[in-house]
Write a protein that holds these residues in place. Sequence first.
Motif, mmCIF file in Angstrom:
data_model
loop_
_atom_site.group_PDB
_atom_site.id
_atom_site.type_symbol
_atom_site.label_atom_id
_atom_site.label_comp_id
_atom_site.label_asym_id
_atom_site.label_seq_id
_atom_site.Cartn_x
_atom_site.Cartn_y
_atom_site.Cartn_z
ATOM 1 N N ALA A 70 21.113 3.905 -1.147
ATOM 2 C CA ALA A 70 21.009 2.511 -1.811
ATOM 3 C C ALA A 70 19.971 2.295 -2.638
ATOM 4 C CB ALA A 70 20.565 1.135 -0.814
ATOM 5 N N ASN A 71 20.367 1.576 -3.860
ATOM 6 C CA ASN A 71 19.248 1.509 -4.978
ATOM 7 C C ASN A 71 18.954 -0.172 -5.268
ATOM 8 O OD1 ASN A 71 21.389 0.354 -6.587
ATOM 9 N ND2 ASN A 71 21.699 2.344 -7.485
ATOM 10 N N ILE A 78 9.505 11.930 -5.017
ATOM 11 C CA ILE A 78 10.461 11.972 -4.522
ATOM 12 C C ILE A 78 11.489 11.774 -5.831
ATOM 13 C CG2 ILE A 78 12.431 11.011 -3.057
ATOM 14 C CD1 ILE A 78 10.507 9.576 -1.453
ATOM 15 N N ASN A 79 12.299 13.059 -5.948
ATOM 16 C CA ASN A 79 13.096 13.144 -7.039
ATOM 17 C C ASN A 79 14.232 11.836 -7.043
ATOM 18 O OD1 ASN A 79 15.524 13.840 -8.921
ATOM 19 N ND2 ASN A 79 14.471 16.040 -8.917
ATOM 20 N N SER A 80 14.392 11.195 -8.308
ATOM 21 C CA SER A 80 15.008 9.856 -8.372
ATOM 22 C C SER A 80 16.703 10.198 -7.986
ATOM 23 C CB SER A 80 15.154 9.586 -9.786
ATOM 24 O OG SER A 80 15.585 10.402 -10.563
ATOM 25 N N SER A 81 16.959 11.580 -7.981
ATOM 26 C CA SER A 81 18.374 11.987 -7.744
ATOM 27 C C SER A 81 18.700 11.466 -6.215
ATOM 28 C CB SER A 81 18.591 13.410 -8.168
ATOM 29 O OG SER A 81 17.725 14.393 -7.372
ATOM 30 N N GLN A 82 17.735 11.596 -5.444
ATOM 31 C CA GLN A 82 17.924 11.444 -3.893
ATOM 32 C C GLN A 82 18.423 9.806 -3.745
ATOM 33 O OE1 GLN A 82 16.872 13.330 -1.029
ATOM 34 N NE2 GLN A 82 17.326 14.862 -2.688
ATOM 35 N N PHE A 83 18.188 9.001 -4.793
ATOM 36 C CA PHE A 83 18.804 7.735 -4.545
ATOM 37 C C PHE A 83 20.099 7.281 -5.335
ATOM 38 C CE2 PHE A 83 14.031 7.720 -4.082
ATOM 39 C CZ PHE A 83 14.045 7.600 -2.669
ATOM 40 N N LYS A 84 20.749 8.240 -6.046
ATOM 41 C CA LYS A 84 22.144 8.240 -6.424
ATOM 42 C C LYS A 84 23.066 9.086 -5.732
ATOM 43 C CE LYS A 84 19.623 8.349 -11.065
ATOM 44 N NZ LYS A 84 19.319 9.110 -12.299
ATOM 45 N N PHE A 85 24.366 8.253 -5.918
ATOM 46 C CA PHE A 85 25.470 8.954 -5.281
ATOM 47 C C PHE A 85 26.639 8.762 -6.182
ATOM 48 C CE2 PHE A 85 29.203 8.339 -2.574
ATOM 49 C CZ PHE A 85 29.160 9.731 -1.813
ATOM 50 N N VAL A 138 17.267 12.382 8.556
ATOM 51 C CA VAL A 138 16.257 12.486 7.587
ATOM 52 C C VAL A 138 16.458 11.216 6.656
ATOM 53 C CG1 VAL A 138 15.725 14.974 7.700
ATOM 54 C CG2 VAL A 138 17.320 13.906 5.969
ATOM 55 N N MET A 139 15.212 10.673 6.239
ATOM 56 C CA MET A 139 15.508 9.520 5.429
ATOM 57 C C MET A 139 14.176 9.497 4.443
ATOM 58 S SD MET A 139 12.328 7.549 6.215
ATOM 59 C CE MET A 139 12.810 5.762 5.902
ATOM 60 N N SER A 140 14.412 8.776 3.296
ATOM 61 C CA SER A 140 13.349 8.615 2.192
ATOM 62 C C SER A 140 13.314 7.098 1.799
ATOM 63 C CB SER A 140 13.464 9.588 1.258
ATOM 64 O OG SER A 140 14.775 9.742 0.679
ATOM 65 N N VAL A 141 12.509 6.773 1.114
ATOM 66 C CA VAL A 141 12.460 5.309 0.665
ATOM 67 C C VAL A 141 11.324 5.633 -0.610
ATOM 68 C CG1 VAL A 141 10.759 4.502 2.329
ATOM 69 C CG2 VAL A 141 12.321 2.990 0.881
ATOM 70 N N GLN A 142 11.825 4.713 -1.474
ATOM 71 C CA GLN A 142 10.741 4.564 -2.754
ATOM 72 C C GLN A 142 10.989 3.210 -3.228
ATOM 73 O OE1 GLN A 142 9.869 7.971 -5.638
ATOM 74 N NE2 GLN A 142 11.159 6.741 -6.852
ATOM 75 N N ARG A 143 9.827 2.490 -3.362
ATOM 76 C CA ARG A 143 9.794 1.135 -4.021
ATOM 77 C C ARG A 143 10.146 1.328 -5.502
ATOM 78 N NH1 ARG A 143 4.835 -2.095 -1.992
ATOM 79 N NH2 ARG A 143 6.392 -4.070 -2.635
ATOM 80 N N ASN A 200 0.850 -1.330 -0.047
ATOM 81 C CA ASN A 200 -0.125 -0.052 0.022
ATOM 82 C C ASN A 200 0.794 1.314 0.047
ATOM 83 O OD1 ASN A 200 -2.314 -1.468 -0.196
ATOM 84 N ND2 ASN A 200 -2.588 -1.529 2.137
ATOM 85 N N THR A 201 2.237 1.160 0.417
ATOM 86 C CA THR A 201 2.868 2.279 0.381
ATOM 87 C C THR A 201 3.974 2.266 -0.680
ATOM 88 O OG1 THR A 201 2.613 2.703 2.674
ATOM 89 C CG2 THR A 201 4.356 3.688 1.907
ATOM 90 N N LYS A 202 4.212 3.287 -1.197
ATOM 91 C CA LYS A 202 5.171 3.342 -2.631
ATOM 92 C C LYS A 202 6.172 4.049 -2.249
ATOM 93 C CE LYS A 202 1.793 1.157 -5.061
ATOM 94 N NZ LYS A 202 2.063 -0.475 -5.054
ATOM 95 N N SER A 203 6.231 5.041 -1.413
ATOM 96 C CA SER A 203 7.158 5.897 -0.907
ATOM 97 C C SER A 203 7.009 6.535 0.311
ATOM 98 C CB SER A 203 7.658 7.174 -2.051
ATOM 99 O OG SER A 203 6.489 7.929 -1.973
#
Length: 231
Positions: free
Chosen positions: A109-110, A213-220, A86-91, A63-66
């Motif tokens: 992590a991706n 959530i911008n995809s850039s948040q999950f890139k490093f 702070v944290m964020s997650v996106q399936r 039920n939760t995508k992000s």
Amino acid sequence: MTLSIRVKPTPTVKQKMMSSALTGILMTTLGVAAPMVALTQTAQAAPATNIVAAQRLNKLLANTKSMTANFTQTTTGASSGTFKGVMSVQRPNNFRWETKSPSEQLIVANGSSLWIFDKDLEQATKQNVDNQVGNTPALLLSGDPSKIDKNFKITQPYSTKNYYVLYPKSSSASFKSLSMSFNGGKPVMMVLNDTLGQTTTIKYDNIKLNPSINSSQFKFTPPKGVDVINQ
């Protein structure tokens, strides 16, 4: 001729402790703690069976995508300390965990790679997480209740409370048990008991479910001059 040598700071006990604690928490939070919603069900006299608990948990995860939130993480035991950030997650499998105090550290992590960046140490570590997924709650993101039940004993001790406890069946798992509590449709606390005898409690606030959530948040990309270690 003058020779200039740059000497990097030696990791302090607190920094080493934070890196170890956050890495373990990441692998857990990536799959379990972040994508949660409240449990709504009819009160029952007895706890749910393992398979029923797994099916309910799977439904909640779907039920939760992000999600984004602030966190306070407190560890007690051999390594003790409190960290905030702070944290964020996106399936599927995208995760960002950023500690702001008492010192700065970033974990991104991706699903296939995991970066740990220590700003003070000017050091970034890259790990491949593919081989670890089977032994961590990240498997819960598979969306298959039968796989969840195969790898974890999932319990709902009190059917009238929004509370689950997970026990990994693999002897190589990094934690012994993980409990999760929910309130008002959102996850509010997670307690992790690891194999080192430490207890880590994470409390969430300012929670936002299913934000964009911008995809850039999950890139490093390691900053220039940073030492990169591949594991």
